[in-house]
Design a protein around this motif. Sequence first.
Motif, PDB file in Angstrom:
ATOM      1  N   MET A  17       0.820  -1.211   0.000  1.00 19.84           N
ATOM      2  CA  MET A  17       0.000   0.000   0.000  1.00 19.84           C
ATOM      3  C   MET A  17       0.859   1.269   0.000  1.00 19.84           C
ATOM      4  O   MET A  17       0.457   2.307  -0.525  1.00 19.84           O
ATOM      5  N   HIS A  18       2.062   1.187   0.586  1.00 19.08           N
ATOM      6  CA  HIS A  18       2.926   2.372   0.625  1.00 19.08           C
ATOM      7  C   HIS A  18       3.337   2.798  -0.783  1.00 19.08           C
ATOM      8  O   HIS A  18       3.539   3.982  -1.047  1.00 19.08           O
ATOM      9  N   ILE A  19       3.454   1.825  -1.681  1.00 20.94           N
ATOM     10  CA  ILE A  19       3.807   2.151  -3.067  1.00 20.94           C
ATOM     11  C   ILE A  19       2.676   2.934  -3.724  1.00 20.94           C
ATOM     12  O   ILE A  19       2.909   3.863  -4.507  1.00 20.94           O
ATOM     13  N   VAL A  20       1.440   2.568  -3.408  1.00 24.19           N
ATOM     14  CA  VAL A  20       0.276   3.274  -3.956  1.00 24.19           C
ATOM     15  C   VAL A  20       0.293   4.730  -3.517  1.00 24.19           C
ATOM     16  O   VAL A  20       0.016   5.644  -4.315  1.00 24.19           O
ATOM     17  N   ILE A  21       0.616   4.961  -2.237  1.00 28.40           N
ATOM     18  CA  ILE A  21       0.675   6.339  -1.726  1.00 28.40           C
ATOM     19  C   ILE A  21       1.730   7.146  -2.469  1.00 28.40           C
ATOM     20  O   ILE A  21       1.487   8.275  -2.906  1.00 28.40           O
ATOM     21  N   ASP A  22       2.923   6.554  -2.629  1.00 28.91           N
ATOM     22  CA  ASP A  22       4.014   7.272  -3.291  1.00 28.91           C
ATOM     23  C   ASP A  22       3.705   7.535  -4.761  1.00 28.91           C
ATOM     24  O   ASP A  22       3.979   8.629  -5.281  1.00 28.91           O
ATOM     25  N   ILE A  23       3.157   6.531  -5.437  1.00 30.91           N
ATOM     26  CA  ILE A  23       2.833   6.707  -6.859  1.00 30.91           C
ATOM     27  C   ILE A  23       1.738   7.750  -7.034  1.00 30.91           C
ATOM     28  O   ILE A  23       1.797   8.603  -7.931  1.00 30.91           O
ATOM     29  N   THR A  24       0.722   7.702  -6.166  1.00 30.88           N
ATOM     30  CA  THR A  24      -0.364   8.689  -6.228  1.00 30.88           C
ATOM     31  C   THR A  24       0.170  10.093  -6.017  1.00 30.88           C
ATOM     32  O   THR A  24      -0.188  11.032  -6.749  1.00 30.88           O
ATOM     33  N   ALA A  25       1.048  10.258  -5.020  1.00 29.59           N
ATOM     34  CA  ALA A  25       1.642  11.576  -4.745  1.00 29.59           C
ATOM     35  C   ALA A  25       2.469  12.052  -5.937  1.00 29.59           C
ATOM     36  O   ALA A  25       2.420  13.226  -6.318  1.00 29.59           O
ATOM     37  N   LEU A  26       3.226  11.120  -6.541  1.00 32.85           N
ATOM     38  CA  LEU A  26       4.052  11.474  -7.699  1.00 32.85           C
ATOM     39  C   LEU A  26       3.189  11.910  -8.876  1.00 32.85           C
ATOM     40  O   LEU A  26       3.502  12.900  -9.559  1.00 32.85           O
ATOM     41  N   ILE A  27       2.095  11.205  -9.104  1.00 28.04           N
ATOM     42  CA  ILE A  27       1.187  11.557 -10.204  1.00 28.04           C
ATOM     43  C   ILE A  27       0.577  12.936  -9.964  1.00 28.04           C
ATOM     44  O   ILE A  27       0.479  13.763 -10.882  1.00 28.04           O
ATOM     45  N   VAL A  28       0.171  13.178  -8.717  1.00 26.85           N
ATOM     46  CA  VAL A  28      -0.428  14.476  -8.375  1.00 26.85           C
ATOM     47  C   VAL A  28       0.573  15.609  -8.609  1.00 26.85           C
ATOM     48  O   VAL A  28       0.249  16.641  -9.206  1.00 26.85           O
ATOM     49  N   LEU A  29       1.818  15.420  -8.136  1.00 29.07           N
ATOM     50  CA  LEU A  29       2.834  16.460  -8.303  1.00 29.07           C
ATOM     51  C   LEU A  29       3.193  16.674  -9.776  1.00 29.07           C
ATOM     52  O   LEU A  29       3.400  17.811 -10.209  1.00 29.07           O
ATOM     53  N   LEU A  30       3.254  15.577 -10.544  1.00 24.62           N
ATOM     54  CA  LEU A  30       3.532  15.691 -11.978  1.00 24.62           C
ATOM     55  C   LEU A  30       2.405  16.438 -12.685  1.00 24.62           C
ATOM     56  O   LEU A  30       2.652  17.269 -13.575  1.00 24.62           O
ATOM     57  N   PHE A  31       1.190  16.161 -12.265  1.00 27.79           N
ATOM     58  CA  PHE A  31       0.039  16.859 -12.835  1.00 27.79           C
ATOM     59  C   PHE A  31       0.125  18.361 -12.575  1.00 27.79           C
ATOM     60  O   PHE A  31      -0.092  19.187 -13.469  1.00 27.79           O
ATOM     61  N   PHE A  32       0.459  18.738 -11.345  1.00 28.70           N
ATOM     62  CA  PHE A  32       0.588  20.155 -11.004  1.00 28.70           C
ATOM     63  C   PHE A  32       1.723  20.802 -11.799  1.00 28.70           C
ATOM     64  O   PHE A  32       1.604  21.947 -12.248  1.00 28.70           O
ATOM     65  N   LEU A  33       2.832  20.076 -11.967  1.00 26.53           N
ATOM     66  CA  LEU A  33       3.971  20.612 -12.706  1.00 26.53           C
ATOM     67  C   LEU A  33       3.595  20.901 -14.156  1.00 26.53           C
ATOM     68  O   LEU A  33       3.858  21.997 -14.677  1.00 26.53           O
ATOM     69  N   LEU A  34       2.959  19.927 -14.805  1.00 21.29           N
ATOM     70  CA  LEU A  34       2.566  20.105 -16.204  1.00 21.29           C
ATOM     71  C   LEU A  34       1.485  21.170 -16.349  1.00 21.29           C
ATOM     72  O   LEU A  34       1.483  21.937 -17.320  1.00 21.29           O
ATOM     73  N   ALA A  35       0.581  21.206 -15.359  1.00 26.43           N
ATOM     74  CA  ALA A  35      -0.478  22.223 -15.403  1.00 26.43           C
ATOM     75  C   ALA A  35       0.126  23.618 -15.325  1.00 26.43           C
ATOM     76  O   ALA A  35      -0.306  24.540 -16.030  1.00 26.43           O
ATOM     77  N   GLY A  36       1.146  23.781 -14.450  1.00 28.18           N
ATOM     78  CA  GLY A  36       1.810  25.078 -14.339  1.00 28.18           C
ATOM     79  C   GLY A  36       2.535  25.461 -15.614  1.00 28.18           C
ATOM     80  O   GLY A  36       2.565  26.634 -16.002  1.00 28.18           O
ATOM     81  N   TRP A  37       3.131  24.476 -16.267  1.00 28.17           N
ATOM     82  CA  TRP A  37       3.826  24.722 -17.545  1.00 28.17           C
ATOM     83  C   TRP A  37       2.852  25.246 -18.592  1.00 28.17           C
ATOM     84  O   TRP A  37       3.173  26.168 -19.355  1.00 28.17           O
ATOM     85  N   HIS A  38       1.672  24.667 -18.644  1.00 33.15           N
ATOM     86  CA  HIS A  38       0.682  25.078 -19.642  1.00 33.15           C
ATOM     87  C   HIS A  38      -0.030  26.381 -19.251  1.00 33.15           C
ATOM     88  O   HIS A  38      -0.408  27.170 -20.113  1.00 33.15           O
TER      89      HIS A  38
END
Length: 304
Positions: free
Chosen positions: A1-22
């Motif tokens: 389950m800890h992997i799910v938390i880390d992957i979810t957090a990474l996806i969220v942060l990547l989403f924010f990064l790309l959103a800021g770029w656009h």
Amino acid sequence: MHIVIDITALIVLLFFLLAGWHKGFLLSLLGVARVVLAYGFAYLAGRYLGFWLGEIAHRPRIVTIPVLAGLTFVFITFIFHVVMTNIRDDHRDKEEKEDFRLPLRSRLGGAAINLGIGLFSAVFLFWLGDVFLVGTTGHSIPGANRSTFAGSARRAVYESVNVVLARDGRESQAAATARVVSDPAKGMRHLENVIAADSTQQLLHDKEFAKDVMSGDAARVEANASLQAFFNDQETLNELKDLGILSGTEKKSALCEKLARFGGNEKIQISLESLQARQLLSTDKITLLIRDPEFDAIVGELLK
């Protein structure tokens, strides 16, 4: 389950990064305003409206405060979403009609700002979920203890709380409170240990102690045998230090004076009688205890 938390957090942060770029710098700056106002109003709503709602509706504030804070956060975020969507639509129209492109500096600035927003939001939402789950089930988010992101989020919460509370020579107590706030499940275990201690149970079942406290006489309170046994139980006192309730520098006489003052509080008396009558002052009912309005009323009176 800890992997799910880390992957979810990474996806969220990547989403924010790309959103800021656009989005670019302007929209990302509005995003900062959105976050500041959303969290600010969420805090005010939780701290005051949540506290008030819990009192008049007889519901535990450990639930009403985060729920109202969360709803307020969503509402403010939605308003900014509508405004920012209109600006984004204007940019899109310019791109279609005028071959408009955001400058590289604007995109980089937007990506940096939005990443910061995403990190702050992810930490806050993880902590809020952790508090809610511990308050309702007694357990933390599954896998949180092994998750890299969860560990970093708890550290961030700890440092923030510690900075706010560490003043006037109360650094050690502030650090203990910060540990409990950042890891609610750990605070729950300390509370269970305190309630399960023989010295605590002896106090709770000592009718003479209740009479001594309600007398309002500090000397009489200090002379109580059960309280003296509690003061001699260093292990339980250490648990109270870990909860941030005691600093370890308090004198027995000063604590007895506080107990004597609280003894005359009618709300505390009624709430304690209610909890004892329903046999909630035991470790096997700890999750029911912390959610009970009477326990919440006692905490509210003690914090005044």
